[in-house]
Design an enzyme around this catalytic site. Sequence first.
Site, PDB file in Angstrom:
ATOM      1  N   TYR A  13      -6.172   4.015 -37.358  1.00  0.00           N
ATOM      2  CA  TYR A  13      -7.100   3.187 -36.570  1.00  0.00           C
ATOM      3  C   TYR A  13      -6.293   2.199 -35.708  1.00  0.00           C
ATOM      4  O   TYR A  13      -6.528   2.060 -34.505  1.00  0.00           O
ATOM      5  CB  TYR A  13      -8.064   2.447 -37.503  1.00  0.00           C
ATOM      6  CG  TYR A  13      -9.170   1.718 -36.793  1.00  0.00           C
ATOM      7  CD1 TYR A  13     -10.295   2.403 -36.353  1.00  0.00           C
ATOM      8  CD2 TYR A  13      -9.105   0.345 -36.550  1.00  0.00           C
ATOM      9  CE1 TYR A  13     -11.317   1.744 -35.693  1.00  0.00           C
ATOM     10  CE2 TYR A  13     -10.116  -0.323 -35.893  1.00  0.00           C
ATOM     11  CZ  TYR A  13     -11.230   0.382 -35.470  1.00  0.00           C
ATOM     12  OH  TYR A  13     -12.238  -0.268 -34.812  1.00  0.00           O
ATOM     13  N   SER A  66      -9.980  -3.231 -30.408  1.00  0.00           N
ATOM     14  CA  SER A  66     -10.330  -3.819 -31.708  1.00  0.00           C
ATOM     15  C   SER A  66      -9.386  -4.989 -31.972  1.00  0.00           C
ATOM     16  O   SER A  66      -8.382  -5.149 -31.267  1.00  0.00           O
ATOM     17  CB  SER A  66     -10.142  -2.735 -32.776  1.00  0.00           C
ATOM     18  OG  SER A  66      -9.983  -3.278 -34.055  1.00  0.00           O
TER      19      SER A  66
END
Length: 250
Positions: free
Chosen positions: A154, A141
């Site tokens: 995350y 990401s």
Amino acid sequence: MFYLTGKIALVTGGNGGIGLGMARGLAQAGALVVLAGRDAEKSRAAVDALRAEGLQADAIEADVTGEAQVAQLFEEHGRRHGRLHILVNNAGTTVRKLPQDMSLAEWNHVMDTNLTSAFLCCRAAHGWLKPEGGKVINIGSMMSIFGAPYAPSYGASKGGIVQFTRSIATAWAADRIQANAILPGWIDTELTQGARAQVPGLHERVLARTPAARWGQPADLAGTAVFLASAASDFVTGTAIPVDGGYSIA
Ligand code: NDP
């Protein structure tokens, strides 16, 4: 060198969003794609859609956070297909909270889904990938690179996936298995539709900050996935490739 004819790919979270975008690309390049997800209905719809396009697809129901379920997933895959050449660790989730407000259960849920699942699937896949050589593609990401206040678990999971990719790459290079990560920018999926609903102004901020001046689509990930799954990348391993419309360099 980009053809995947005769290759079999297992894509976790392949029944929707970025996973389905990559699975479609791999199938269009000639692979049989096996979609692994929890929602059997969604997986069936994705398989039907791919088959309707003349592509080869199958689905196996699995929660990739569980050690026993991952073992069952690979057993079932072996029973149905007998071989595996490409593993895409794409299943992912997030909990948007500041670090001080996050429970241990929320932290663990995100880490288990985004990072531990990749370890479990890689471990289970090694014996299947080794006979013919193979490819591992892990999905990171922008949070593999940048910090963000509402992404403690995350960000940790996506930073971890890059280092995990390097570990796999070095451990398995001699087995002719290459492992690489793709770092998507802001892509229009259920995950980010949820974020946009929660965060006023996010949509406009992404547009303003992305040099390409648009949100990515799941299909934007397909080309890099095909490259990393094919013979074209046989001397590329341990890297992390942003597919982000320039977000990470602006
Ligand atoms: P979606 O929410 O659209 O898809 C997530 C997928 O993961 C679903 O197919 C879901 O299937 C599957 N999944 C979630 N938990 C599990 C589990 N425990 N076991 C098996 N499958 C699971 O998200 P995206 O397509 O946006 O995200 C895909 C990946 O890309 C994630 O790793 C995400 O972090 C990453 N990413 C996304 C970005 C974006 O902008 N969208 C940006 C950067 C990275 P099911 O519900 O059937 O289990």
